[in-house]
Design an enzyme around this catalytic site. Structure first.
Site, PDB file in Angstrom:
ATOM      1  N   GLU A  10      41.100  36.701  37.576  1.00  0.00           N
ATOM      2  CA  GLU A  10      40.883  35.784  38.695  1.00  0.00           C
ATOM      3  C   GLU A  10      40.743  34.376  38.158  1.00  0.00           C
ATOM      4  O   GLU A  10      39.964  34.121  37.242  1.00  0.00           O
ATOM      5  CB  GLU A  10      39.623  36.155  39.478  1.00  0.00           C
ATOM      6  CG  GLU A  10      39.656  37.527  40.132  1.00  0.00           C
ATOM      7  CD  GLU A  10      38.366  37.872  40.855  1.00  0.00           C
ATOM      8  OE1 GLU A  10      37.542  36.949  41.077  1.00  0.00           O
ATOM      9  OE2 GLU A  10      38.152  39.057  41.170  1.00  0.00           O
ATOM     10  N   GLU A  69      33.528  43.340  38.152  1.00  0.00           N
ATOM     11  CA  GLU A  69      32.412  42.465  37.773  1.00  0.00           C
ATOM     12  C   GLU A  69      31.080  43.220  37.830  1.00  0.00           C
ATOM     13  O   GLU A  69      30.073  42.719  38.329  1.00  0.00           O
ATOM     14  CB  GLU A  69      32.377  41.216  38.658  1.00  0.00           C
ATOM     15  CG  GLU A  69      33.616  40.340  38.504  1.00  0.00           C
ATOM     16  CD  GLU A  69      33.490  38.984  39.183  1.00  0.00           C
ATOM     17  OE1 GLU A  69      32.742  38.879  40.179  1.00  0.00           O
ATOM     18  OE2 GLU A  69      34.120  38.026  38.707  1.00  0.00           O
TER      19      GLU A  69
END
Length: 484
Positions: free
Chosen positions: A269, A124
């Site tokens: 995720e 990320e």
């Protein structure tokens, strides 16, 4: 919560390992396993946990040698990672990239070794909160690591990717067809996508329906879940009844607009927390997972890719008491297992609805059955408010927050909970249950209703000290027996 000020627990630097596992063979289901914990389970226990639950794939967000080596011979497909703080080094030095590949890939690539498949370069890295810190170094780092993998002869089996948050793309109308990559990272994302495409590597994205609900008070509850209960949103003749499908197709449109139409997508995720917020509880988590598993089992994709075979990784495996709580107290409660490897609620990852508890971690050792609580003769709570703040600042009191599992405790219960969490975090040290004389140790379970006052597990460090002490005792006895 009433009466006592509870401060967020501070983030402490600990070794972090995160992993993703696939539970149902052939179904493409996985989950993230992180160890941002004060008392992480030993890697060999976790590997056994994965195998006991039929787990075929694992993803680490680091390349810690102890953890990776524990996977040797397990036949579990493995993804290792490079943390964001190392991106600059590998972006600037191909030699460093080669050294990293030698130490973290080649070392494990032998018959009966670790079945490595991907390297996730960064995690990320383009979050808006990072203010562009990693924008210029992520793609060059990916290139150097892939080049090093190719040079070492691993390039055909081990591919480079990078796990990205869904905030790398956006839609001004919230309709998927208006999706596009963010203007501030558009060129970089275009370069990365075409790099992945050339190397036949997947686009990995993290999608969180829970956060859509948490961040927007006007977000419709049913739209966060599967099952068709929400009011449908129409987009160019396609109907959306849940935010997961809408988010996924926003990515599809974003890729399409830069000329890539058939790239493999991995949802790195997705999940639902069980504590730390009014929407974070076991009931809603079970509703989310039940709907997700049923959708995956149905074989139905999204409106843009109706035949898509999803590869989805649940977030996460274990609760983590050292995660940052800046996003919210729920951050420490994403696990489908408790911190000690006990399953939280029944589930059936095949999507058939035959719910049962997953297999718990085996070989977990606990500290003694002792708790630290407020003394009965203490009546002036205001005088010990600083003690409570200290205890929570150095432990985990997130279950005391509004809407959380221990939110209904009275003042005395709040204080006892805080004291016990600190006491357990400090391995039940006698000195950790004093608080200016206001606390004492008891052997009666202090839990109240559904509010668990946990007993901490024996940490890796404590086990190593115990083993060393046993070795010393053995040596002394041996010398004594020899008359030395």
């Amino acid at each position: 919560m009433t009466g006592v000020s509870i401060v967020p627990a501070v983030w402490a630097a600990v070794m972090t390992v995160a992993a993703v596992f696939s539970v149902v063979e052939g179904a493409g289901i996985g989950a993230n396993w992180g160890i941002m914990s004060s008392h992480p389970l030993r890697p060999n226990i976790v590997v056994k946990l994965l195998k006991d639950n039929g787990i075929k794939k694992v993803k680490l967000f680091d390349s810690d040698s102890w953890t990776v080596s524990a996977l040797s011979g397990s036949k579990i497909e493995t993804v290792i990672g490079i943390p964001n703080d190392q991106l600059k080094k590998f972006a600037e030095s191909y030699d460093d990239a080669k050294d990293w590949v030698k130490e973290n890939v080649t070392t494990h690539m032998f018959e009966g070794g670790v079945d490595l498949r991907y390297v996730s370069v960064g995690n990320e890295a383009f979050l808006s909160a990072y203010n562009g810190t990693y924008v210029k170094v992520t793609y060059p780092a990916m290139q150097n690591i892939q080049k090093a993998l190719d040079a070492a002869g691993h390039g055909k089996k081990v591919k480079v990717t990078t796990a990205l948050n869904a905030d790398v793309y956006e839609s001004s109308t919230n309709l998927p067809s208006d999706g596009q990559f963010r203007p501030d990272i558009y060129k970089t994302m275009k370069d990365i996508v075409h790099f992945l495409d050339r190397n036949k590597a997947p686009f990995m994205v993290n999608i969180y329906p829970f956060l859509s609900l948490y961040q927007n008070p006007n977000f419709p509850l049913d739209y966060a879940f599967f099952g068709g209960g929400a009011k449908a949103t129409n987009d160019k003749g396609k109907s959306y009844t849940n935010v997961f499908d809408a988010n996924y197709d926003t990515l599809i449109w974003s890729l399409k607009k830069i000329g890539v139409t058939d790239m493999k997508i991995i949802v790195g995720e997705v999940g639902w927390p069980t504590d730390g917020n009014k929407f974070a509880n076991v009931e809603l988590a079970k509703r989310f997972y039940d709907g997700l598993f049923k959708k995956l089992a149905s074989g139905n994709g999204t409106p843009m890719r109706p035949k898509e075979k999803f590869e989805v990784y649940l977030f996460g495996l274990l609760d983590e008491d050292m995660k940052s709580v800046l996003p919210g107290f729920f951050e420490r409660h994403w696990g489908i297992f408790q911190f000690d490897g006990k399953p939280k609620f029944p589930m059936d990852m095949s999507g058939k609805g035959n719910d049962k508890m997953l297999v718990a971690a085996k070989g977990v050792q606990y500290l003694e059955k002792k708790w630290c609580v407020l003394k009965e003769n203490v009546k002036n709570f205001d005088k010990i408010s600083k003690e409570v703040d200290y205890a929570c600042g150095l432990s985990d009191c997130t279950s005391l927050g509004y809407g959380s599992s221990c939110n209904n405790l009275d003042k005395r219960g709040n204080i006892s909970y805080a004291f016990n969490m600190y006491y357990q975090m400090q391995d039940q040290s006698v000195e950790a249950c004093d608080f200016s004389g206001s606390a004492h140790i008891v052997k009666k379970n202090a839990s109240v209703g559904s509010c668990l006052f946990p007993i901490q597990i024996v940490s890796t460090g404590e086990r190593l000290k115990a083993a060393a002490a046993a070795a010393v005792v053995g040596l002394v006895l041996g010398l004594f027996a020899l008359g030395l």
